[in-house]
Design an enzyme around this catalytic site. Sequence first.
Site, PDB file in Angstrom:
ATOM      1  N   CYS A 134       0.839  -1.198   0.000  1.00 22.98           N
ATOM      2  CA  CYS A 134       0.000   0.000   0.000  1.00 22.98           C
ATOM      3  C   CYS A 134       0.873   1.245   0.000  1.00 22.98           C
ATOM      4  CB  CYS A 134      -0.885  -0.011   1.249  1.00 22.98           C
ATOM      5  SG  CYS A 134      -2.143   1.287   1.215  1.00 22.98           S
ATOM      6  N   SER A 177     -12.384   4.072   1.066  1.00 21.95           N
ATOM      7  CA  SER A 177     -12.174   4.118   2.521  1.00 21.95           C
ATOM      8  C   SER A 177     -12.104   5.568   2.984  1.00 21.95           C
ATOM      9  CB  SER A 177     -10.869   3.399   2.883  1.00 21.95           C
ATOM     10  OG  SER A 177     -10.933   2.054   2.470  1.00 21.95           O
ATOM     11  N   CYS A 196     -18.773 -19.561   8.642  1.00 23.01           N
ATOM     12  CA  CYS A 196     -17.854 -18.848   7.742  1.00 23.01           C
ATOM     13  C   CYS A 196     -17.582 -19.750   6.536  1.00 23.01           C
ATOM     14  CB  CYS A 196     -16.524 -18.589   8.439  1.00 23.01           C
ATOM     15  SG  CYS A 196     -16.608 -17.602   9.921  1.00 23.01           S
ATOM     16  N   CYS A 202      -9.782 -16.995   4.799  1.00 26.74           N
ATOM     17  CA  CYS A 202     -10.493 -15.729   5.009  1.00 26.74           C
ATOM     18  C   CYS A 202      -9.475 -14.602   4.998  1.00 26.74           C
ATOM     19  CB  CYS A 202     -11.216 -15.786   6.370  1.00 26.74           C
ATOM     20  SG  CYS A 202     -11.695 -14.171   7.008  1.00 26.74           S
ATOM     21  N   ASP A 203      -9.950 -13.436   4.635  1.00 28.23           N
ATOM     22  CA  ASP A 203      -9.110 -12.246   4.587  1.00 28.23           C
ATOM     23  C   ASP A 203      -8.484 -11.936   5.948  1.00 28.23           C
ATOM     24  OD1 ASP A 203      -8.059  -9.993   3.374  1.00 28.23           O
ATOM     25  OD2 ASP A 203      -9.727  -8.739   4.022  1.00 28.23           O
ATOM     26  N   CYS A 260     -23.860 -17.243  24.071  1.00 25.14           N
ATOM     27  CA  CYS A 260     -24.366 -16.881  22.742  1.00 25.14           C
ATOM     28  C   CYS A 260     -25.521 -17.797  22.349  1.00 25.14           C
ATOM     29  CB  CYS A 260     -23.261 -17.001  21.692  1.00 25.14           C
ATOM     30  SG  CYS A 260     -21.980 -15.752  21.850  1.00 25.14           S
ATOM     31  N   CYS A 273     -28.632 -16.575  23.685  1.00 26.24           N
ATOM     32  CA  CYS A 273     -28.814 -15.121  23.593  1.00 26.24           C
ATOM     33  C   CYS A 273     -30.021 -14.785  22.706  1.00 26.24           C
ATOM     34  CB  CYS A 273     -27.552 -14.503  22.998  1.00 26.24           C
ATOM     35  SG  CYS A 273     -27.706 -12.750  22.653  1.00 26.24           S
TER      36      CYS A 273
HETATM   37  S1  SF4 Z   1     -14.369 -12.204   8.259  1.00 25.65           S
HETATM   38 FE1  SF4 Z   1     -13.689 -14.343   8.068  1.00 25.65          FE
HETATM   39  S2  SF4 Z   1     -13.673 -15.157  10.159  1.00 25.65           S
HETATM   40 FE2  SF4 Z   1     -14.891 -13.265  10.185  1.00 25.65          FE
HETATM   41  S3  SF4 Z   1     -17.003 -13.948   9.877  1.00 25.65           S
HETATM   42 FE3  SF4 Z   1     -16.182 -13.481   7.837  1.00 25.65          FE
HETATM   43  S4  SF4 Z   1     -15.377 -15.422   7.060  1.00 25.65           S
HETATM   44 FE4  SF4 Z   1     -15.681 -15.638   9.274  1.00 25.65          FE
HETATM   45  S1  SF4 Z   2     -24.861 -10.384  21.527  1.00 22.55           S
HETATM   46 FE1  SF4 Z   2     -25.464 -12.482  22.010  1.00 22.55          FE
HETATM   47  S2  SF4 Z   2     -24.873 -13.721  20.237  1.00 22.55           S
HETATM   48 FE2  SF4 Z   2     -23.805 -11.752  20.091  1.00 22.55          FE
HETATM   49  S3  SF4 Z   2     -21.792 -12.084  21.020  1.00 22.55           S
HETATM   50 FE3  SF4 Z   2     -23.145 -11.320  22.627  1.00 22.55          FE
HETATM   51  S4  SF4 Z   2     -24.027 -13.128  23.625  1.00 22.55           S
HETATM   52 FE4  SF4 Z   2     -23.138 -13.780  21.652  1.00 22.55          FE
END
Ligand code: SF4
Ligand code: SF4
Length: 426
Positions: free
Chosen positions: A9, A116, A258, A273-274, A315, A318
């Site tokens: 860059c 950007s 993903c 993944c990036d 999660c 959640c």
């Molecule tokens: S950026 Fe990469 S690791 Fe993050 S959610 Fe997307 S695919 Fe998954």
């Molecule tokens: S908001 Fe809920 S699903 Fe998202 S990271 Fe927090 S606990 Fe996990």
Amino acid sequence: MVKPVGGECNLRCAYCYYLPKTRLYPHSHFRMDEALLEEFTRQYIAAQRVPEVNFAWQGGEPLLMGSAFYERAVALQRRFRPTGVRITNALQTNGTLLDADWCRFFRQHDFLIGLSLDGPREVHDAYRRDRAGRPTFNRVMEGLAALHEHGVAFNILTTVHAANAHYPLEVYRFLRDEAGARFIQFIPIVERNAAHGCPTTGVSERSVSGAQYGRFLSAIFDEWVRRDVGQVFVQTFDIALAAWMGERPGLCVASPTCGTAMVLEHNGDLYACDHFVEPRYRLGNIAQTPLVELVGCPQQRAFGEAKRATLPQMCRSCPVLFACQGGCPKDRLLQTPQGEPGLNYLCEGYRAFFSHVDAAMRMMAAELRAGQPASNVILRLAEEEVAQQERWARAERNEPCPCGSGRKFKHCHGRTRGSEHADAAL
Ligand code: SF4
Ligand code: SF4
């Protein structure tokens, strides 16, 4: 996503995660050669079973590759394009190299440009500087003016970090009113810095905190939902609406798994993944193994599935998991209060934001299900607010507050009015 110059860059943005990746290729000149471009174009188009094939060019700064490379890319796309298939191109740039020639080319070939820009001058220049440490705002705005002048389609990518997180409306209004953006993406900066980061999270001071991110998105949402729905498209809000509609999100971060956001380096190496351009996530090289084999390999499937499989119980139970999906695995740096690893560093913000937008999202989803535009929400909210004002105007001091808080009106929204008349009431 294709990185024809790898992470190279012309700028040195303080939070950039691409530049350190160049160390993976110590003797490289970081330019994709013509043979590889041809091989990639052929394989990439042949691997798709969809009517539209999109090429996403990314850096570093992909304009460093020079326009001849993209002219060749477009010619190859034409050569390998099957009948009936549409080919599109998107390119993410820092904007400082954009000029009339580039813009004419992009317009001619219908490129969608991602620019950007982190907001008004002061917050943009806080971290987005060139190699000499000089600010870049003026050069980016000149690039933006060239895009406007030549009618090039563009969206704005704004990172959210410690320098702009406190100014959500200033940033949003600048992008909307001064930059003329109609498509905006907000990307949170969560920068791991083991040496100099916060002792508990390992995150740099430039990063946005979860709470800040939630407040930033909520403040912008409140303005957007009352006046800009259908006119300005904010990716985070569109994706959230898809979740409320029960549809598949168009972005990996909001998907349960993903695995579909792979990145091709300048030398043909393909990574999971990036954000995981690291030796252990290298799937192979497309000059040795066909792209389609690498994409479907067990290693990549396991990478994709791990996003769901490693969710902590917090999660899983959640209420906003359907929209959040635990966020990006790269940001899962925290432990839950129960001591389980894998909680997203931005959790507090995600939870606050998705709860904050619930009522309006339900309204928009209902409009869409009824075959109406989501922008009807603007009218519905205005009507609701007028009705609320009327209820407040009629409310007696000792009645329950019409807002539904459960408190007496005089101790809630009627506090000001109550104090004005306190003497008389006593
Ligand atoms: S950026 Fe990469 S690791 Fe993050 S959610 Fe997307 S695919 Fe998954
Ligand atoms: S908001 Fe809920 S699903 Fe998202 S990271 Fe927090 S606990 Fe996990």
